[in-house]
Design a protein around this motif. Structure first.
Motif, short mmCIF file in Angstrom:
data_model
loop_
_atom_site.label_atom_id
_atom_site.label_comp_id
_atom_site.label_asym_id
_atom_site.label_seq_id
_atom_site.Cartn_x
_atom_site.Cartn_y
_atom_site.Cartn_z
N ARG A 243 1.10 -1.18 0.11
CA ARG A 243 0.10 -0.03 0.17
C ARG A 243 0.95 1.28 0.03
O ARG A 243 1.31 1.66 0.89
N ASN A 244 1.33 1.97 -1.04
CA ASN A 244 2.09 2.78 -1.27
C ASN A 244 1.36 3.98 -1.08
O ASN A 244 0.33 4.38 -1.46
N PRO A 245 2.24 4.89 -0.14
CA PRO A 245 1.61 6.35 0.10
C PRO A 245 1.89 7.27 -1.01
O PRO A 245 2.56 8.10 -1.06
N VAL A 246 0.69 7.30 -2.09
CA VAL A 246 0.82 7.87 -3.18
C VAL A 246 0.98 9.68 -3.14
O VAL A 246 1.39 10.25 -3.68
N ALA A 247 0.04 9.75 -2.07
CA ALA A 247 -0.24 11.14 -1.94
C ALA A 247 1.11 12.04 -1.31
O ALA A 247 1.42 12.97 -1.83
N CYS A 248 1.66 11.33 -0.42
CA CYS A 248 3.11 11.65 0.22
C CYS A 248 4.16 11.65 -0.92
O CYS A 248 4.91 12.54 -1.03
#
Length: 409
Positions: free
Chosen positions: A282-287
């Motif tokens: 679950r990659n933190p794409v917003a970050c």
């Protein structure tokens, strides 16, 4: 502009705002406004102004060809004005002589950049306000929930997650205030003619500039700012600060969302944050977007500052370099703002995991150290501070709504 690599780091709205078609449309708004103002003060005939205004429609022009021709001309304004004169001449031979009267290439380009930037700043402000509201809500909701405070990447003491969220919100509130104030100064009509004197306007240049400012809803500056770029670059610096502040938030959240820490995570939905090879991730794409912006913005701002020593009344190279950097800075700023504005309202906060991380540390430390630095009661003092900060920040953010409306399209 190509959206292959900008698309996921920016937003469709800003990519469109700085597209060739949109920017030329803004330039044509300048030319129509110029003709309208000059007719009002008697510099050109009303009939000529009507013909010019009627021709200032982007759909009448081959945008791609004008963009290609700009390479040889040295400015996008030169082929556009040439085509505009040709278009006007088709319906009114005499009116063509009044196109772009007394103006210069930089006038139309700088004013168009101000128009496009204003619209982009309005997008940034809307999303920035959403991000602030989400953080203040999180600060209130989690005011008393203990979490490890970390210094130099190591556990330091207990604070509260609400206090941490209030700390994230504070620079965003300040940035929103500064952006509005800076925009109200920087978003100005540019109209100076060849060397800033408007010599070809028979002493009516100041009137023309004021009429254009009212028409385009931009500031009417006292002077042309062809090579006096302080207010414009000041706005760029504020955009860089905003990107950095979002980068700080993203850095903290990404560290707290590591599996081994597990205290927060970005909201999930199908297609968001997945991995091409590892379905469990679950990659933190917003970050990711915000951190990429924080990496890119300093170079953009540095390039703007480096371009400020411009030659005499009009620059050779430095102004053109500044133009090339500006869209990328706005793309990064809005990309970060939009990404975090969408992620923060749904931020998943695992208060049980926060407690477990504190307890694990307490169990591994001598009793006196655990009691002094990692007692859960320390969160209460942080909670009181968090609530006080939320009150102050809410008032400051609300006051921003009623002042410095410089970003209103």
């Amino acid at each position: 502009m190509s959206s292959i690599f900008e698309g996921f780091l920016s937003t469709p709205e800003v990519l469109e705002a700085f597209s060739e078609r949109s920017f030329l449309s803004a330039m044509l708004r300048f030319e129509a406004s110029l003709a309208r103002a000059q007719a009002t003060v008697g510099l050109i005939p009303e009939s000529a102004a009507r013909s010019i205004i009627g021709a200032c429609k982007v759909e009448l022009f081959d945008v791609a060809k004008i963009a290609r021709d700009s390479g040889q001309a040295g400015s996008i304004a030169i082929p556009l004005v040439m085509r505009l004169k040709e278009t006007v001449r088709l319906v009114d031979q005499e009116a063509a002589d009044f196109v772009h009267l007394g103006s210069t290439s930089q006038d139309v380009i700088d004013t168009a950049m101000a128009l496009v930037t204003r619209n982009t700043l309005a997008l940034i402000d809307t999303d920035l306000n959403k991000a602030i509201a989400a953080l203040l809500m999180l600060a209130t909701r989690h005011a008393e929930h203990p979490v490890l405070g970390r210094t130099l990447m190591q556990p330091a003491s207990v604070t509260s997650f609400g206090f941490k969220c209030a700390g994230w919100a504070a620079p965003l509130v300040r940035s929103r205030q500064r952006l509005k104030a800076s925009a109200s100064n920087a978003l100005s009509v540019q109209l100076g003619g060849a060397v800033g004197t408007l010599a070809q306007m028979q002493g009516k240049g100041a009137q023309v500039r004021a009429l254009m400012a009212a028409d385009l809803k931009l500031k009417a500056p006292t002077f042309a700012w062809h090579t006096q770029r302080d207010e414009w670059i000041g706005l760029g610096c504020e955009l860089g600060l905003l990107a950095g502040s979002f980068g700080k938030i993203a850095k903290d959240i990404s560290l707290m969302s590591q599996y081994e820490v597990g205290e927060v995570s970005e909201p999930t939905k199908p297609g968001r944050g997945g991995s091409s090879a590892m379905p469990h991730k679950r990659n933190p794409v917003a970050c990711m977007v915000a951190l990429a912006a924080a990496q890119r913005a300093p170079q953009r701002v540095a390039a703007l500052l480096a371009a400020m020593p411009q030659e005499h009344e009009r620059a050779l190279g430095n102004w053109q370099a500044e133009l090339a950097e500006w869209p990328g800075l706005l793309m990064s700023a809005h990309g970060a703002t939009r990404a975090m504005a969408r992620a923060l309202p749904g931020l998943q906060v695992d208060t049980a995991r926060m407690l477990a991380n504190i307890e694990k540390l307490r169990n591994e430390l001598p009793g006196d150290v655990a009691k002094e630095w990692f007692g859960l009661d320390l969160a209460q003092g942080a909670a009181a501070l968090a609530r006080g900060q939320v009150t102050i920040l809410t008032e400051l953010n609300e006051s921003t709504e009623t002042t410095n409306a410089g970003t209103t399209p």
